[in-house]
Design a protein around this motif. Sequence first.
Motif, short mmCIF file in Angstrom:
data_model
loop_
_atom_site.label_atom_id
_atom_site.label_comp_id
_atom_site.label_asym_id
_atom_site.label_seq_id
_atom_site.Cartn_x
_atom_site.Cartn_y
_atom_site.Cartn_z
N TYR A 1 -9.63 -67.18 -59.87
CA TYR A 1 -8.55 -66.65 -59.02
C TYR A 1 -8.20 -67.59 -57.86
O TYR A 1 -8.04 -67.18 -56.72
CB TYR A 1 -8.93 -65.27 -58.46
N LYS A 2 -8.11 -68.88 -58.19
CA LYS A 2 -7.76 -69.87 -57.17
C LYS A 2 -6.48 -70.59 -57.58
O LYS A 2 -6.21 -70.78 -58.77
CB LYS A 2 -8.88 -70.90 -56.99
N PRO A 3 -5.67 -70.97 -56.60
CA PRO A 3 -4.44 -71.72 -56.93
C PRO A 3 -4.80 -73.10 -57.50
O PRO A 3 -5.70 -73.77 -57.00
CB PRO A 3 -3.71 -71.85 -55.60
N SER B 1 2.33 -83.06 -78.25
CA SER B 1 2.03 -81.91 -77.42
C SER B 1 0.59 -82.01 -76.92
O SER B 1 -0.32 -82.34 -77.67
CB SER B 1 2.21 -80.62 -78.23
N VAL B 2 0.42 -81.74 -75.63
CA VAL B 2 -0.91 -81.82 -75.04
C VAL B 2 -1.21 -80.53 -74.28
O VAL B 2 -0.35 -80.00 -73.58
CB VAL B 2 -1.05 -83.04 -74.10
N CYS B 3 -2.40 -80.02 -74.48
CA CYS B 3 -2.86 -78.81 -73.80
C CYS B 3 -3.98 -79.21 -72.84
O CYS B 3 -5.00 -79.76 -73.27
CB CYS B 3 -3.35 -77.79 -74.83
N ILE B 4 -3.78 -78.97 -71.56
CA ILE B 4 -4.76 -79.35 -70.54
C ILE B 4 -5.48 -78.08 -70.09
O ILE B 4 -4.83 -77.10 -69.67
CB ILE B 4 -4.09 -80.03 -69.33
N ILE B 5 -6.80 -78.10 -70.19
CA ILE B 5 -7.61 -76.95 -69.77
C ILE B 5 -8.35 -77.33 -68.50
O ILE B 5 -9.15 -78.27 -68.48
CB ILE B 5 -8.62 -76.55 -70.86
N VAL B 6 -8.09 -76.59 -67.43
CA VAL B 6 -8.72 -76.84 -66.13
C VAL B 6 -9.70 -75.70 -65.85
O VAL B 6 -9.36 -74.52 -65.99
CB VAL B 6 -7.66 -76.89 -65.01
N LYS B 7 -10.91 -76.06 -65.47
CA LYS B 7 -11.94 -75.07 -65.15
C LYS B 7 -12.45 -75.30 -63.73
O LYS B 7 -12.84 -76.41 -63.37
CB LYS B 7 -13.09 -75.16 -66.15
N GLY B 8 -12.43 -74.23 -62.94
CA GLY B 8 -12.91 -74.29 -61.57
C GLY B 8 -13.27 -72.90 -61.10
O GLY B 8 -13.75 -72.08 -61.88
N GLN B 9 -13.02 -72.60 -59.83
CA GLN B 9 -13.31 -71.28 -59.30
C GLN B 9 -12.29 -70.26 -59.81
O GLN B 9 -11.15 -70.58 -60.08
CB GLN B 9 -13.27 -71.31 -57.77
N THR C 1 -6.02 -69.77 -61.48
CA THR C 1 -7.07 -69.66 -62.48
C THR C 1 -7.35 -68.18 -62.78
O THR C 1 -7.13 -67.31 -61.93
CB THR C 1 -8.37 -70.34 -62.01
N ASP C 2 -7.83 -67.92 -64.00
CA ASP C 2 -8.10 -66.54 -64.39
C ASP C 2 -9.51 -66.11 -63.97
O ASP C 2 -10.19 -66.81 -63.21
CB ASP C 2 -7.89 -66.36 -65.90
N SER C 3 -9.97 -64.98 -64.52
CA SER C 3 -11.27 -64.45 -64.13
C SER C 3 -12.42 -65.35 -64.55
O SER C 3 -13.51 -65.27 -64.00
CB SER C 3 -11.47 -63.06 -64.75
N GLY C 4 -12.16 -66.23 -65.51
CA GLY C 4 -13.18 -67.18 -65.93
C GLY C 4 -13.05 -68.52 -65.25
O GLY C 4 -13.73 -69.49 -65.60
#
Length: 611
Positions: free
Chosen positions: A46-48, A36-44, A67-70
């Motif tokens: 509320y963006k698709p 099992s792999v969990c991928i965490i993406v961070k960017g702007q 993306t969420d508020s963070g």
Amino acid sequence: MKKRLLSLFLIIALFLPCFALASDVVNIDYEVDGDSVCIIVKGQEYKPVSIVIEDAHRKYYIDQKETDSGGEAVFTTRLEKGKEYNCIVNVAGVRETRKILINDDEPGEPKPEDVAYISVKGYKGTILPRVQVKLNKGDTVLSLTERVLSAEGIDYKIRNGYKAGIDGQNEFDKGPGSGWMFSVNGKFPTLGVDSVVVKNGDLIEWFYTSNLGDDIGNSYGGEAFEEEEVIEDYQFEVSTAIESIVDSIAQKEDLTEWQAIGLLRAGINVDERYYENLVEYVRVNEGNFRKMTDYGKIALAATALKKDPRNISGYNIIEKIYNNDKMTLQGTNGPIFALIALDSAGYPVPNDALWPKKKLVNWIIDQQNDDGGFSLVKGETSDIDITAMALQALSRYRDISAVKTAVERAVTFLSENQSLDGGFCSWEESNSESISQTIIALTALGIDPANDSRFVKEGNLISKLLSFREPDGRFAHLIGEGPDDMATEQVLVALVAYQRFLEGKQWIFDMTEEKAGQSDFVDMALASEWAREYIIKAKALGLMEGKGHDRFEPKQNLTRAEFATILVRLLDEEPLDEVQQVFVDVEPSNWHYGYVMIAYKKGFVLGKSVD
């Protein structure tokens, strides 16, 4: 003033890219727990964001969210261990890629390099002592040798893929039987130098021979080198793809027949309202449908549900198939669907039926075109889908010589018309449905669609089909066209058929094991609803066998002979055939003679008069 404004504009112009860059940065991190792999993406925020996980061969995971508020989006999936993947992420048009390694080590640790060993010994002595060399993907003995010799500055000659000379020591220098030979792990291959793929840890040794190998331990044509067969294993990817389709349809009560069949044959229960809807559908239409394909799908779905298609809302769908006077209204499709449905649980067909199975088989064979393919109407351009479905229908009859020949020709037609990427082109575009039908057909014939050499080009049927997967888990008709429900349900059936093939289970439309509890009587629909369960039990217990020709005749009166037979069987008595005749109307040639005689001896029956 103008200078100040110009300076201000220059400062803004200089700093704007920096501000944009800071907001457009995309980071990818991942955590591994087993497979099992969990991928965490961070960017702007509320963006698709879309994600694709793939390797050089195919896509394994596709998804999208926001993306969420963070500015964070988290994706979780399962990936096969021991492989390296590319994770491609797109956040609001900003693309980023990171490699993902799934093994027993901590994520991010480099995978050990694959290596091989090579040495060269000529007639003048050692040219290259044993050295370790990094393996590149797909390295053959030829490519590896060339790379090493070039790196070491050793001259060599190649002629038609054969090493004709190394370091000035050439073929025929020592006579007509002299030249270069190589071994792999001590064995001398019978394959060419450009055909043997080097594996991790292999030892490649080059020798110069003066007499066709006798002097180096390899008499010409001696011990054969068995090249390891590469078997593509798609079990993990297939299971994952099935799960994604199931997640999108499993809770629906308005399933199509193909969706229900796919789910049930994958061992997944469907909502009980599905069968209720099917019964209502048949009732409203009074058991009459214009297309044979409708009858076929209903029969297959009912059988998969362990229901009897000979009694759906009182209508015998099987009888409506074999006595259908519009069998060929849909061209070749009609007899194909009819035969698949009738054979799905070995449903008996009376000899006097309008379309007995033998007639259906012969009719389908007669539709085969000269190129080995089949079309909706004989003589038209052969069609991949129709050919594949014809193979499905004929697969049970390969013990018949004419069928065996027709099947072989049709398989060749499919193989010859397969594209290099593993799929099939229709109107110059590769579609998923043709691949799905071919996979179903090949699994019916016991042919592995991923590994049979006839269907492995640069790609194969399974790898190509998986490439049609869309981000929501469904499948497209054409790549990039978006999810399509009809394409997805056919992919489901195809992948379940392949999964069952890999697990050694019966072919997806061979549901003879689902027939348990059904009666073989073709006129069960004539019996009262309350009586059907008891007729089935009586047949299963051997108390009643029907009137012949697979008929029970539930509306006929029970004769005295039949009653005596049931009574004897119920009391577990053996018929008494070798006794003197007692009743003039019960002769030794009658089927019930032995039963009546034992019933008379036991005092169960006395007759209507003295004789």
